[in-house]
Design a protein around this motif. Sequence first.
Motif, mmCIF file in Angstrom:
data_model
loop_
_atom_site.group_PDB
_atom_site.id
_atom_site.type_symbol
_atom_site.label_atom_id
_atom_site.label_comp_id
_atom_site.label_asym_id
_atom_site.label_seq_id
_atom_site.Cartn_x
_atom_site.Cartn_y
_atom_site.Cartn_z
ATOM 1 N N TYR A 1 36.138 38.836 43.199
ATOM 2 C CA TYR A 1 37.138 39.913 43.237
ATOM 3 C C TYR A 1 38.533 39.378 42.905
ATOM 4 C CZ TYR A 1 40.163 43.471 45.444
ATOM 5 O OH TYR A 1 41.146 44.399 45.708
ATOM 6 N N LYS B 1 40.841 40.360 39.690
ATOM 7 C CA LYS B 1 42.117 41.021 39.980
ATOM 8 C C LYS B 1 43.288 40.236 39.396
ATOM 9 C CE LYS B 1 45.045 42.687 43.769
ATOM 10 N NZ LYS B 1 45.194 42.817 45.242
ATOM 11 N N GLN C 1 35.895 46.636 37.014
ATOM 12 C CA GLN C 1 37.138 46.080 36.478
ATOM 13 C C GLN C 1 36.855 44.980 35.452
ATOM 14 O OE1 GLN C 1 40.365 47.213 37.335
ATOM 15 N NE2 GLN C 1 39.193 48.833 38.353
ATOM 16 N N VAL D 1 41.126 50.553 44.200
ATOM 17 C CA VAL D 1 40.213 49.447 44.505
ATOM 18 C C VAL D 1 40.747 48.641 45.684
ATOM 19 C CG1 VAL D 1 39.072 47.379 43.615
ATOM 20 C CG2 VAL D 1 39.558 49.308 42.078
ATOM 21 N N THR D 2 39.863 48.374 46.618
ATOM 22 C CA THR D 2 40.181 47.561 47.796
ATOM 23 C C THR D 2 39.045 46.578 48.014
ATOM 24 O OG1 THR D 2 41.415 49.345 48.878
ATOM 25 C CG2 THR D 2 40.569 47.613 50.314
ATOM 26 N N GLU E 1 43.138 48.473 36.863
ATOM 27 C CA GLU E 1 44.151 47.807 37.699
ATOM 28 C C GLU E 1 44.705 48.721 38.790
ATOM 29 O OE1 GLU E 1 44.578 44.704 37.338
ATOM 30 O OE2 GLU E 1 44.270 44.147 35.230
ATOM 31 N N TYR F 1 44.685 49.020 42.024
ATOM 32 C CA TYR F 1 44.407 48.362 43.307
ATOM 33 C C TYR F 1 45.312 48.933 44.398
ATOM 34 C CZ TYR F 1 41.778 44.831 40.710
ATOM 35 O OH TYR F 1 40.861 44.192 39.922
#
Length: 268
Positions: free
Chosen positions: A52, A56, A99, A185-186, A265, A267
């Motif tokens: 992740y 990211k 992603q 997104v988390t 993106e 997030y």
Amino acid sequence: MNFLINYFRKLLLLLALSIVFTAYANDKKSQQILTSSEVEKVDLFQLSKNFYDAVKNDSSAEKYIQQLEKIAKNNLEKELTNDTKKKAFWLNIYNTYIQYLLKKNPDLYQDRSAFFKDERFTIAGEKMSLDDVEHGMIRDSRVKLSYGHLKDPFASKFEKKFRVSEVDWRIHFALNCGAKSCPPVTFYKVESLDTQLEKSAKAYLKREVKFNKNKVYVPRLMNWFRADFGGKDGVIKILKSYELIPKNSDPGVEFLDYNWELDLENYS
């Protein structure tokens, strides 16, 4: 003369057998090394966090992808021991791969049906699609186009072993499929999963839901997966629990349009 011919024949036969045996032994040794590597203990949740973070931060994720591909199934079995752990792991795998794949090739989103249903990655030696993760692992093998009413009777042994045992409607406000209407997104943690899912669901519904006297407008997700939410009665109950509509109201339910514009993106 015949003696020498027979002697050389036996010598050649022994030499050939020796070559075959050596090749076989080396092959077995190679397999043993591979097996030893595969069963090496790996922290599954740290691995998913590394994956992740790499995606990211636009760092190289190949190392983590390879580890996820080769991780032993018994490693998954030892760590994915309950629904909380399964939900956290598969949610993070889904969101991160969305992603990763779309940042690498945004054109994949032009054919969304193929994007979600085609096998695009491997976990523990099993080739998987995004649909396999969402509807198989996270939704307890629900048939995609059945509104959540039907369970897939042909689910694989792998899916049956590592899927959740109950559907948690809040996951629909945690899964990010790359669209503008998706929740942010988390990274979901095992130790705080319930709190995080509550926060995600409440924030998403508060942002999207509109109430106007006799009607309430809700995300289209609640129509696509209506059985997950318990139908109309379940939707109303959820909205009341989050104080998004009055406790004594019984409004008609309308479903909002879904914006499929690509939005990466996103997030939290």
